[in-house]
Design a protein around this motif. Structure first.
Motif, PDB file in Angstrom:
ATOM      1  N   MET A  13       0.824  -1.200   0.000  1.00 14.59           N
ATOM      2  CA  MET A  13       0.000   0.000   0.000  1.00 14.59           C
ATOM      3  C   MET A  13       0.864   1.257   0.000  1.00 14.59           C
ATOM      4  O   MET A  13       0.591   2.230  -0.720  1.00 14.59           O
ATOM      5  CB  MET A  13      -0.932   0.013   1.213  1.00 14.59           C
ATOM      6  N   LEU A  14       1.924   1.267   0.789  1.00 16.65           N
ATOM      7  CA  LEU A  14       2.818   2.425   0.850  1.00 16.65           C
ATOM      8  C   LEU A  14       3.549   2.615  -0.481  1.00 16.65           C
ATOM      9  O   LEU A  14       3.799   3.757  -0.908  1.00 16.65           O
ATOM     10  CB  LEU A  14       3.818   2.261   1.989  1.00 16.65           C
ATOM     11  N   ASP A  15       3.878   1.505  -1.128  1.00 15.23           N
ATOM     12  CA  ASP A  15       4.554   1.609  -2.422  1.00 15.23           C
ATOM     13  C   ASP A  15       3.627   2.223  -3.463  1.00 15.23           C
ATOM     14  O   ASP A  15       4.055   3.041  -4.294  1.00 15.23           O
ATOM     15  CB  ASP A  15       5.025   0.229  -2.888  1.00 15.23           C
ATOM     16  N   ILE A  16       2.359   1.844  -3.427  1.00 15.86           N
ATOM     17  CA  ILE A  16       1.381   2.457  -4.325  1.00 15.86           C
ATOM     18  C   ILE A  16       1.289   3.949  -4.059  1.00 15.86           C
ATOM     19  O   ILE A  16       1.269   4.775  -4.979  1.00 15.86           O
ATOM     20  CB  ILE A  16      -0.008   1.789  -4.158  1.00 15.86           C
ATOM     21  N   GLY A  17       1.283   4.314  -2.766  1.00 17.35           N
ATOM     22  CA  GLY A  17       1.178   5.710  -2.388  1.00 17.35           C
ATOM     23  C   GLY A  17       2.347   6.555  -2.865  1.00 17.35           C
ATOM     24  O   GLY A  17       2.178   7.723  -3.247  1.00 17.35           O
ATOM     25  N   ARG A  18       3.523   6.006  -2.885  1.00 13.09           N
ATOM     26  CA  ARG A  18       4.689   6.795  -3.271  1.00 13.09           C
ATOM     27  C   ARG A  18       4.837   6.924  -4.785  1.00 13.09           C
ATOM     28  O   ARG A  18       5.628   7.726  -5.266  1.00 13.09           O
ATOM     29  CB  ARG A  18       5.958   6.188  -2.670  1.00 13.09           C
ATOM     30  N   ARG A  19       4.067   6.140  -5.530  1.00 14.47           N
ATOM     31  CA  ARG A  19       4.146   6.189  -6.987  1.00 14.47           C
ATOM     32  C   ARG A  19       3.269   7.288  -7.597  1.00 14.47           C
ATOM     33  O   ARG A  19       3.433   7.654  -8.757  1.00 14.47           O
ATOM     34  CB  ARG A  19       3.711   4.846  -7.582  1.00 14.47           C
ATOM     35  N   ASP A  67     -18.680   2.548 -10.045  1.00 20.30           N
ATOM     36  CA  ASP A  67     -18.183   3.523  -9.087  1.00 20.30           C
ATOM     37  C   ASP A  67     -16.747   3.221  -8.657  1.00 20.30           C
ATOM     38  O   ASP A  67     -16.081   4.077  -8.077  1.00 20.30           O
ATOM     39  CB  ASP A  67     -19.093   3.584  -7.854  1.00 20.30           C
ATOM     40  N   GLN A  68     -16.257   2.012  -8.963  1.00 18.09           N
ATOM     41  CA  GLN A  68     -14.897   1.626  -8.588  1.00 18.09           C
ATOM     42  C   GLN A  68     -13.905   1.748  -9.746  1.00 18.09           C
ATOM     43  O   GLN A  68     -12.734   1.405  -9.606  1.00 18.09           O
ATOM     44  CB  GLN A  68     -14.886   0.171  -8.091  1.00 18.09           C
ATOM     45  N   ARG A  69     -14.332   2.255 -10.873  1.00 18.20           N
ATOM     46  CA  ARG A  69     -13.492   2.194 -12.068  1.00 18.20           C
ATOM     47  C   ARG A  69     -12.226   3.050 -11.949  1.00 18.20           C
ATOM     48  O   ARG A  69     -11.183   2.675 -12.493  1.00 18.20           O
ATOM     49  CB  ARG A  69     -14.286   2.616 -13.305  1.00 18.20           C
ATOM     50  N   LYS A  70     -12.308   4.158 -11.245  1.00 22.08           N
ATOM     51  CA  LYS A  70     -11.120   5.025 -11.169  1.00 22.08           C
ATOM     52  C   LYS A  70     -10.017   4.406 -10.331  1.00 22.08           C
ATOM     53  O   LYS A  70      -8.839   4.497 -10.673  1.00 22.08           O
ATOM     54  CB  LYS A  70     -11.510   6.401 -10.637  1.00 22.08           C
ATOM     55  N   VAL A  71     -10.393   3.765  -9.238  1.00 21.43           N
ATOM     56  CA  VAL A  71      -9.368   3.118  -8.421  1.00 21.43           C
ATOM     57  C   VAL A  71      -8.856   1.851  -9.120  1.00 21.43           C
ATOM     58  O   VAL A  71      -7.683   1.486  -8.978  1.00 21.43           O
ATOM     59  CB  VAL A  71      -9.901   2.795  -7.008  1.00 21.43           C
ATOM     60  N   ASN A  72      -9.710   1.212  -9.908  1.00 24.10           N
ATOM     61  CA  ASN A  72      -9.262   0.057 -10.683  1.00 24.10           C
ATOM     62  C   ASN A  72      -8.261   0.468 -11.756  1.00 24.10           C
ATOM     63  O   ASN A  72      -7.286  -0.241 -12.028  1.00 24.10           O
ATOM     64  CB  ASN A  72     -10.456  -0.653 -11.324  1.00 24.10           C
ATOM     65  N   MET A  73      -8.491   1.616 -12.353  1.00 19.45           N
ATOM     66  CA  MET A  73      -7.545   2.122 -13.347  1.00 19.45           C
ATOM     67  C   MET A  73      -6.235   2.540 -12.682  1.00 19.45           C
ATOM     68  O   MET A  73      -5.155   2.437 -13.286  1.00 19.45           O
ATOM     69  CB  MET A  73      -8.157   3.297 -14.104  1.00 19.45           C
ATOM     70  N   LEU A  74      -6.330   2.973 -11.436  1.00 20.42           N
ATOM     71  CA  LEU A  74      -5.115   3.290 -10.679  1.00 20.42           C
ATOM     72  C   LEU A  74      -4.265   2.031 -10.532  1.00 20.42           C
ATOM     73  O   LEU A  74      -3.036   2.082 -10.638  1.00 20.42           O
ATOM     74  CB  LEU A  74      -5.481   3.850  -9.299  1.00 20.42           C
ATOM     75  N   ALA A  75      -4.918   0.905 -10.289  1.00 20.87           N
ATOM     76  CA  ALA A  75      -4.204  -0.369 -10.160  1.00 20.87           C
ATOM     77  C   ALA A  75      -3.501  -0.734 -11.466  1.00 20.87           C
ATOM     78  O   ALA A  75      -2.359  -1.213 -11.455  1.00 20.87           O
ATOM     79  CB  ALA A  75      -5.179  -1.480  -9.758  1.00 20.87           C
ATOM     80  N   ARG A  76      -4.148  -0.480 -12.583  1.00 18.12           N
ATOM     81  CA  ARG A  76      -3.518  -0.759 -13.873  1.00 18.12           C
ATOM     82  C   ARG A  76      -2.319   0.160 -14.110  1.00 18.12           C
ATOM     83  O   ARG A  76      -1.278  -0.267 -14.638  1.00 18.12           O
ATOM     84  CB  ARG A  76      -4.542  -0.610 -15.006  1.00 18.12           C
ATOM     85  N   GLU A  77      -2.469   1.413 -13.723  1.00 17.58           N
ATOM     86  CA  GLU A  77      -1.361   2.364 -13.879  1.00 17.58           C
ATOM     87  C   GLU A  77      -0.179   1.970 -12.994  1.00 17.58           C
ATOM     88  O   GLU A  77       0.983   2.131 -13.388  1.00 17.58           O
ATOM     89  CB  GLU A  77      -1.829   3.777 -13.523  1.00 17.58           C
ATOM     90  N   TYR A  78      -0.464   1.468 -11.811  1.00 14.95           N
ATOM     91  CA  TYR A  78       0.602   1.050 -10.890  1.00 14.95           C
ATOM     92  C   TYR A  78       1.454  -0.057 -11.506  1.00 14.95           C
ATOM     93  O   TYR A  78       2.668  -0.123 -11.260  1.00 14.95           O
ATOM     94  CB  TYR A  78      -0.018   0.577  -9.572  1.00 14.95           C
TER      95      TYR A  78
END
Length: 208
Positions: A13-19, A67-78
């Protein structure tokens, strides 16, 4: 499970946050229906945890509400930051049924009358549908500024923009249920109170 695997979950989670920068994360906060200016620090962390869940669960396909699509796209970007991730998760976003009360973009867990549940009795279903919000015209979202005499649009909830796959100004939950539940099965016939049988949602909407 998170507690027993804290050494895996929280570093991820912290690694996602720093990206990502704060602006990018705040865009994902719409999944909570919150305006950006009203977010607490804890609420900004929520999308990071949602994103982390995708990798913690080793999900190949994320089948969730729109309603979850933006955070799901964040996962793809990560995934672009982590070479060891060979395949990005597939995102399948489905329609969110409207809540049965006025102004509800989706059902509310805290409001039993906002939706039909699997454990509802026939009496509960009849009562909820009978009392459901059923507008015939789109709601008026404009307001008048008394000081200047100008008409201004009311501020929309930040989360509402991300909860629809198509443009629907009427937002009628009764029609929504008919379209996505009754007519989800091919060959269905819907009969209204006047005894008129409809074989398509378009026919129902036109008659309405």
């Amino acid at each position: 499970e998170i507690t027993s695997n804290a050494h895996v979950y929280w570093p991820k989670m912290l690694d996602i946050g720093r990206r990502f920068n704060v602006t990018r994360i705040k865009k994902c906060c719409q999944i909570m229906g919150r305006l950006e200016g009203s977010l607490s620090c804890a609420q900004v962390l929520y999308p990071l945890m949602q994103c982390c869940d995708v990798f913690f669960l080793k999900a190949d396909i994320c089948q969730l509400g729109v309603d979850q699509r933006k955070v799901n796209m964040l996962a793809r970007e990560y995934c672009d930051f982590v070479p060891s991730i060979k395949h990005k998760p597939v995102i399948l976003s489905h329609h969110m049924l409207y809540g049965l009360k006025a102004g509800q973009e989706k059902m509310s867990k805290s409001d039993p009358d906002s939706a039909i549940f699997m454990e509802d009795s026939a009496e509960d279903v009849a009562r909820k549908i009978k009392n459901a919000y059923c507008p015939m015209k789109p709601p008026n979202t404009a307001k008048v500024n008394n000081e200047e005499g100008k008409v201004e649009e009311t501020a929309a909830d930040a989360g509402k923009e991300s909860m629809s796959l198509i443009v629907d100004e009427l937002k009628n939950p009764c029609l929504d249920y008919i379209q996505h539940i009754i007519f989800s099965k091919p060959g269905v016939t819907f009969t209204c109170g006047k005894g008129v049988a409809h074989t398509s949602f378009e026919s129902v909407k036109e008659a309405f």
